[in-house]
Design a protein around this motif. Structure first.
Motif, short mmCIF file in Angstrom:
data_model
loop_
_atom_site.label_atom_id
_atom_site.label_comp_id
_atom_site.label_asym_id
_atom_site.label_seq_id
_atom_site.Cartn_x
_atom_site.Cartn_y
_atom_site.Cartn_z
N GLU A 17 0.79 -1.27 0.13
CA GLU A 17 0.07 0.01 -0.03
C GLU A 17 0.81 1.25 -0.12
O GLU A 17 0.30 2.37 -0.33
N ARG B 126 2.75 3.40 -1.75
CA ARG B 126 2.65 3.56 -3.17
C ARG B 126 4.12 3.87 -3.89
O ARG B 126 4.46 3.42 -4.88
N PHE C 281 -1.80 -6.55 -13.10
CA PHE C 281 -3.07 -5.85 -13.43
C PHE C 281 -3.36 -4.51 -12.92
O PHE C 281 -2.99 -4.56 -11.85
N CYS C 282 -3.53 -3.49 -13.62
CA CYS C 282 -3.87 -2.23 -12.94
C CYS C 282 -5.36 -2.15 -12.29
O CYS C 282 -6.17 -2.82 -12.83
N SER C 283 -5.32 -1.59 -11.18
CA SER C 283 -6.63 -1.20 -10.43
C SER C 283 -6.86 0.40 -10.99
O SER C 283 -5.95 0.96 -11.13
N TYR C 284 -8.11 0.46 -10.84
CA TYR C 284 -8.70 1.78 -11.27
C TYR C 284 -7.99 2.84 -10.28
O TYR C 284 -7.64 4.04 -10.75
N SER C 285 -8.04 2.74 -9.08
CA SER C 285 -7.83 3.67 -7.94
C SER C 285 -6.16 3.85 -7.95
O SER C 285 -5.86 4.69 -7.10
N GLU C 286 -5.63 3.18 -8.37
CA GLU C 286 -4.09 3.21 -8.16
C GLU C 286 -3.56 4.63 -9.13
O GLU C 286 -4.10 5.22 -9.84
N HIS D 182 -1.64 6.87 -11.10
CA HIS D 182 -1.01 7.21 -12.65
C HIS D 182 0.38 6.66 -12.68
O HIS D 182 0.44 5.57 -13.71
N TYR D 183 1.41 7.01 -11.68
CA TYR D 183 2.76 6.45 -12.12
C TYR D 183 2.78 4.94 -11.89
O TYR D 183 3.86 4.29 -12.64
N ASP E 255 -9.39 3.79 -21.21
CA ASP E 255 -9.61 4.33 -19.83
C ASP E 255 -10.00 5.75 -20.02
O ASP E 255 -9.74 6.48 -21.31
N VAL E 256 -10.59 6.21 -18.93
CA VAL E 256 -10.85 7.85 -18.83
C VAL E 256 -9.66 8.52 -19.27
O VAL E 256 -9.71 9.70 -19.75
N SER E 257 -8.59 8.27 -18.48
CA SER E 257 -7.31 9.14 -18.54
C SER E 257 -6.69 8.76 -20.10
O SER E 257 -6.15 7.57 -20.23
#
Lengths: 407, 739
Positions: free
Chosen positions: B288, B290, B319-324, B326-327, B358-360
């Protein structure tokens, strides 16, 4: 080696600035503010290089802490140091917020003076530091004999994390098993990845130099012990857990763990993290989110979310939050039927074909990894109190880490 | 920010500090001092109250003392004469009965950065080194380094150095580590603190007693120790084993690096260590914290360069989680791109495909580029996904997909057909300069396969007046001229218009000059244009193959656990270039020696391999399509011009080999299936003069050699030699990747 440490508020105003080395100038403070805090785009990296100076930053609520250096340092170590710094501050004044930092600014300068010298980390154990920090009240020049001897014994002692001569009227210890359960689930209900990262935090108020032994339902230990009595293996074998990897506080004798897998140690006084572990098998997922999303025409979206709990009804989960992201211009949201609190977060999502996942926050009173504390024995051969006289408390808390179900 | 009006503030504070009523009231006095420090923190110049602050240092209140000393350390360089007044108080404090006061005074005194202070601090430091309280000794030891820095790196005090070396045996762990740090700074010119056998073993024995900072520091110092024998080496490694499981990720990384460096001659030990730290690294990657997670991911990428399969079975962890943040997502995408293999490619691509919407926009584009990277190995699947993405008709997606296509066509020519089919319609969704350039380039180079290419380019020509990017206009000129060569009838008119515009109306000089250049070139005749514009380009494909070859662990071991994996090698080189030799970090002198030792391929030999295709006279043409019958007939009519054996272990992966050969323009006529015994392949190639090269590869498993026989229809030895070296390079690279 750390050249300087700065703390800013969310506006970029400097709250604390301490420079340790000549090669870091005052302009470094402004460089970080302009290039990182005031930058338009998202943070690209927690390590930023500005004019050949590296800035390592962490954020706590809306406070920025930055360590600055010109050397080729170990990134992991610098971040660990910043975390430690946060822990130490939190141990003194609680939450790291702008108000607390402003109110305790003398204390923070005192701390910064003790834990770093010439940019090198010195003593950083909260317990050991307490001797040097004079924050509360004005102390006379001549300290009492006892305090003085404490300093000398603390600093000459063989065990760096505990001073000698600690006495408590009531010997008491608290064990917290704190877990964070992480889940990434596909829309079809398939677990893409799940893991539990857990910590065993111990708060000890024990006299003398107590020798402690900690036992849990580690699969390897249970199987080892079970060899003698086959009966027991079948009974307890089910409840044992497989730990992927674990690490311990410095005080744990690793040689003993490697040979016998037993965890024995002399604990530091007060709160410390005994152990950190990670499991990926047989995780009890406390909740299951079943999303049913239907796009009705071009402007209407119907989201049905079914949430199922996966634990005994006698246990109560708390702080439940389900986040269903919806577009900013959503109207006519209907909440109904679910007794838990539902928060509808508007996202800046403009494109309807990219649907962010549904996430959950919660807290449950058990360990999702299945870890159980079997015993914690205390031996203090020199003082006359035994294991039975120690009051022990054990608590399990399972929190959600990143708990996402895609839809 | 209260930068303004500091004079008034200084005046007011000065008055308050001088006020006897304030001085009499401890709390009020301390409050005023606190205000001074607060303003100092905010960047106000508070040097005006130096005199008053010096007076305030003579107090019994320790908190007040600490604050005043902090103030003095900041402003002493500005007011050296006034600072000398404080020395007296400080000297007195250095012999205080309370060790805390002694330590505080000594630390502050050594931190006063002003000329002339050395003579006053020398004596207190020397007595501090022998103080009975370790708290004071810690301060005194670092004080030696501070004193040395004040001297301006002049001569080294031999007696002091000896004293510090003997203090390495001190009871207190922090004193020991501080000694190392101090010696390192004092002896910087001579290569830093010497770690000989007794010191190394002493430090190893003290390791368990040190805290995490000390352990990390000692692990770093041990890097420069060279064990005398293999036995000693393995003894040391055994002692260090437990630190690979430390709770501090920094210590784990430090121990890993030490293992890798010490075992540089034992590749199996190195691999073993990397397997051991897999768990801790994965834990850090999903932690956690980061920032720590970020640092760990950077190092995972570093390891993947040498052991591409190392994390392949754990691909889901990345795999990426949505709330992680950006970097972290960007790092994870890079990792996914690098750990992909035959087993997981399907799932990884599916996951990456999800990120593309993705939104970004930033993250979506990174995911598309990642798919483009994977496409170099798994071309068909990736091109299909990328083509589907075009259907979304989103500007930020289309532009990146087209850019990916451009690079892909250049590196993997076999996908040209599929790309050309996907392109029509893209032009409606591209607005930015990069995307336009890529699209125009593709239309120019492969326009003969895209039916509507002239019409798309015509649109660009029509709107050239409102085009804002000169780079797009440049690209348009070149592309249109190229297309004109293959489809003259459709392009002649608009080429004329474009040239006219560029020469007569364009304001950007570079574009104008390019226009004039092409115009004059056309005057010289079409053949000349063809020769210049369409002659073979330097071949990037061998570079691509080299790129995929794994780098040995020893090539990056000395960079492990530094900032190099975080910034990337290239970026770090520019950052560190300007740092003078006097700012050298402790590791630099060693790094050089590590790079030269060890069983790695010297860098120079790699470069010569890369230059071969450009320097040789040989130029293989891309579209030499021989039929199998024609090949057979020619093969039997010719004699073997060259025959050699090539060392080869294990089986051949026909697909990989075929792809690799294709990128250097060697066609495969026929090839046995994987695992067939004996394994055979027939290849053909043609150079720009029309000379044919026919090749037979024969692999007989029992003698682990590949037999190469080449036949040539015109006997020319120099092109034959170039051809064979190209073939060897390809086989060598494939062999490397495989093993």
């Amino acid at each position: 080696m750390i050249g300087g440490l700065f703390i800013y508020n969310h506006k970029g105003e400097v709250l604390i600035s301490r420079v340790y080395r000549d090669d870091i100038g005052r302009n470094a403070v402004d460089a970080f503010r302009v290039n990182v805090i005031h930058a338009r785009q998202q943070v690209r990296s927690p390590v930023t290089n500005i004019a050949r100076t590296s800035f390592f930053h962490v954020k706590r609520s809306n406070i920025w802490l930055a360590a600055v250096t010109k050397q080729n340092v170990n990134a992991a170590m610098v971040f660990e140091f910043l975390y430690k710094m946060c822990d130490v501050m939190a141990a003194y004044f609680g939450k790291i917020s702008e108000e607390n930092i402003k109110n305790n600014f003398v204390l923070i300068y005192e701390l910064l003076d003790e834990i770093l010298d010439f940019g090198y980390p010195q003593n950083s154990e909260t317990g050991a530091l307490k001797t040097f920090i004079t924050q509360q009240g004005i102390k006379s020049q001549h300290q009492t004999k006892e305090e003085q001897s404490q300093i000398t014994s603390q600093v000459t002692g063989q065990i760096g994390w505990r001073r000698e001569g600690i006495k408590y009227r009531r010997n008491e210890l608290f064990l917290d098993v704190l877990e964070s359960v992480n889940l990434l689930m596909s829309p079809q209900g398939q677990v893409l990845s799940a893991h539990v990262s857990g910590r065993v935090v111990m708060k000890s108020y024990l006299s003398g130099m107590p020798e402690c032994k900690f036992g849990m339902n580690d699969k390897i230990v249970i199987e080892k012990q079970g060899k003698g009595t086959a009966d027991e293996t079948s009974k307890s074998g089910k409840q044992s857990i497989a730990i992927d990897d674990c690490t311990f506080h410095q005080c744990v004798r690793l040689s003993k763990f490697d040979s016998e897998r037993s965890i024995s140690f002399i604990p530091p006084d007060g709160e410390f993290e005994l152990m950190r572990y990670r499991t990926t098998k047989d995780i009890i997922l406390p909740f299951r989110v079943i999303p049913l999303v239907r796009e009705v025409g071009r402007t209407k979206l119907e989201v049905k979310v079914v949430i199922k709990s996966n634990f005994k009804p006698s246990l109560l989960a708390q702080k439940i939050e389900v986040r269903i992201p919806t577009p900013l211009n959503t109207s006519g949201v209907q909440e109904s039927q679910i007794s838990a609190e539902i928060e509808l977060l508007p996202t800046n999502d403009k494109k309807k074909w990219a649907r962010p996942p549904i996430s959950m926050n919660f807290e449950v009173p058990f360990a999702p990894s299945g870890l159980k504390v079997r015993y914690l024995k205390v031996f203090e051969p020199k003082l006359n109190y035994s294991d039975h006289d120690v009051i022990k408390w054990v608590r399990y808390i399972g929190r959600s880490g990143i708990y996402e179900t895609r839809c | 920010m209260p930068y303004l009006g500091s004079e008034d503030v200084v005046k007011e504070l000065k008055k308050a500090l001088c006020n006897p009523h304030v001085q009499a009231d401890r709390l009020r006095y301390r409050n005023v001092i606190q205000r001074v420090i607060r303003h100092m923190t905010q960047g106000l110049d508070m040097s005006g109250v130096f005199m008053e602050m010096v007076k305030a240092s003579a107090t019994v209140d320790i908190v007040q003392k600490k604050l005043v000393y902090l103030y003095m350390c900041t402003y002493a360089p500005l007011k050296p004469d006034l600072a000398l007044l404080a020395i007296n108080t400080l000297c007195k404090d250095c012999s205080d009965p309370n060790p805390m006061v002694r330590g505080l005074a000594l630390r502050s005194m050594c931190s006063l950065r002003m000329p002339g202070v050395q003579e006053y601090i020398q004596q207190p430091i020397l007595s501090g080194l022998r103080d009975k309280a370790s708290y004071v000794r810690r301060v005194a030891v670092l004080g030696c380094a501070k004193m040395h820095n004040l001297h301006g790196d002049s001569e080294v005090d031999g007696a002091l150095v000896n004293e510090l070396y003997s203090l390495l045996r001190d009871q207190d762990p922090i004193v020991v580590v501080n000694c190392l740090r101090s010696l390192e700074e004092i002896l910087k010119q001579e290569g830093g603190v010497v770690i000989n056998k007794p010191i190394a073993h002493h430090l190893l024995n003290r390791m368990p007693k040190l805290d995490q900072w000390g352990q990390a520091e000692v692990l770093n110092f041990l890097l420069r120790y060279q064990p005398r024998s293999e036995e000693e080496l393995f003894d040391i490694l055994n002692l260090l084993d437990s630190f690979l499981k430390s709770s501090s990720p920094g210590v784990v990384m430090g121990a890993t690096k030490l293992f890798l460096i010490l075992a540089k001659k034992f590749p199996h030990v190195q691999t073993d260590v990397l397997v051991q730290v897999k768990g801790p690294l994965l834990a850090a990657c999903s932690s956690e914290s980061r920032e720590l997670c970020f640092a760990a991911l950077c190092h995972v990428r570093q390891i993947l360069h040498s052991l591409p399969g190392h994390f392949s079975s754990h691909y889901k962890k990345f795999f990426c989680s949505y709330s992680e943040p950006h970097y972290i997502k960007l790092q994870k995408v890079e990792v996914l791109c690098e750990l992909v293999n035959d087993e997981n490619v399907q799932q990884v691509l599916e996951e990456l495909r999800g990120y593309c919407t993705d939104v970004s926009a930033d993250f979506a584009q990174a995911a598309i580029f990642a798919i483009g990277g994977i496409a170099r190995t798994y071309t068909d699947q990736c091109v299909q996904i990328l083509t589907e993405l075009l259907g979304l008709r989103q500007e930020h997606i289309t532009t990146v997909v087209v850019q990916t296509f451009r690079d892909l066509v250049w590196l993997c020519p076999q996908c040209t057909e599929a790309v050309c089919q996907a392109l029509p319609g893209c032009e409606e969704n591209i607005q930015d300069s990069e995307g336009k350039q890529a699209l125009i380039w593709l239309l120019g180079v492969h326009g003969e396969r895209i039916p509507n290419a002239p019409y798309v380019l015509e649109d660009f020509v029509e709107n050239v007046k409102s085009e804002t990017f000169p780079a797009v206009k440049m690209e348009l000129l070149t592309a249109l001229l190229r297309l004109f060569l293959s489809r003259p009838a459709e392009c002649q008119d608009m080429l004329g218009r474009l040239l006219h515009y560029c020469i007569e109306e364009e304001k950007d000089m570079a574009v104008r000059d390019r226009g004039l250049f092409y115009y004059r070139l056309l005057l010289a005749g079409i053949d000349g244009v063809k020769q210049i514009l369409c002659s073979p380009k330097s071949d990037p494909s061998l570079g691509l193959l080299e790129d995929q070859a794994e780098r040995p662990v020893n090539s990056w071991a000395s960079d492990f656990n530094t900032l190099v994996p975080v910034y990337g090698k290239a970026r770090w080189a520019t950052i560190s270039k300007y740092q003078g030799p006097e700012r050298r970090g402790p590791e630099l002198p060693n790094a050089a020696s590590f790079a030269t030792s060890g069983p790695l391929i010297p860098e120079e030999s790699k470069e010569t391999v890369q230059e071969l295709p450009d320097s040789g006279a040989l130029m293989l043409v891309p579209n030499c399509q021989l039929t199998a019958e024609y090949f057979e007939k020619t093969w039997f009519s010719l004699k073997v011009a060259h025959q050699q054996v090539f060392p080869w272990r294990g089986a051949v992966h026909p697909d990989t080999l075929q792809m690799a050969l294709q990128v250097v323009n060697i066609q495969t006529i026929a090839m046995s299936r994987a695992g067939a015994q004996p394994w055979k392949a027939y290849l053909s190639a043609q150079d720009d003069t029309g000379c044919l090269f026919l090749t037979e590869l024969l692999l007989e498993p029992e003698n682990s050699e590949m037999q190469i026989s080449v036949k040539q229809n015109e006997p020319r030895t120099e092109t034959l030699n170039s051809f064979i070296s190209v073939l060897e390079t390809v086989l060598g690279t494939i062999g490397d990747i495989k093993s």
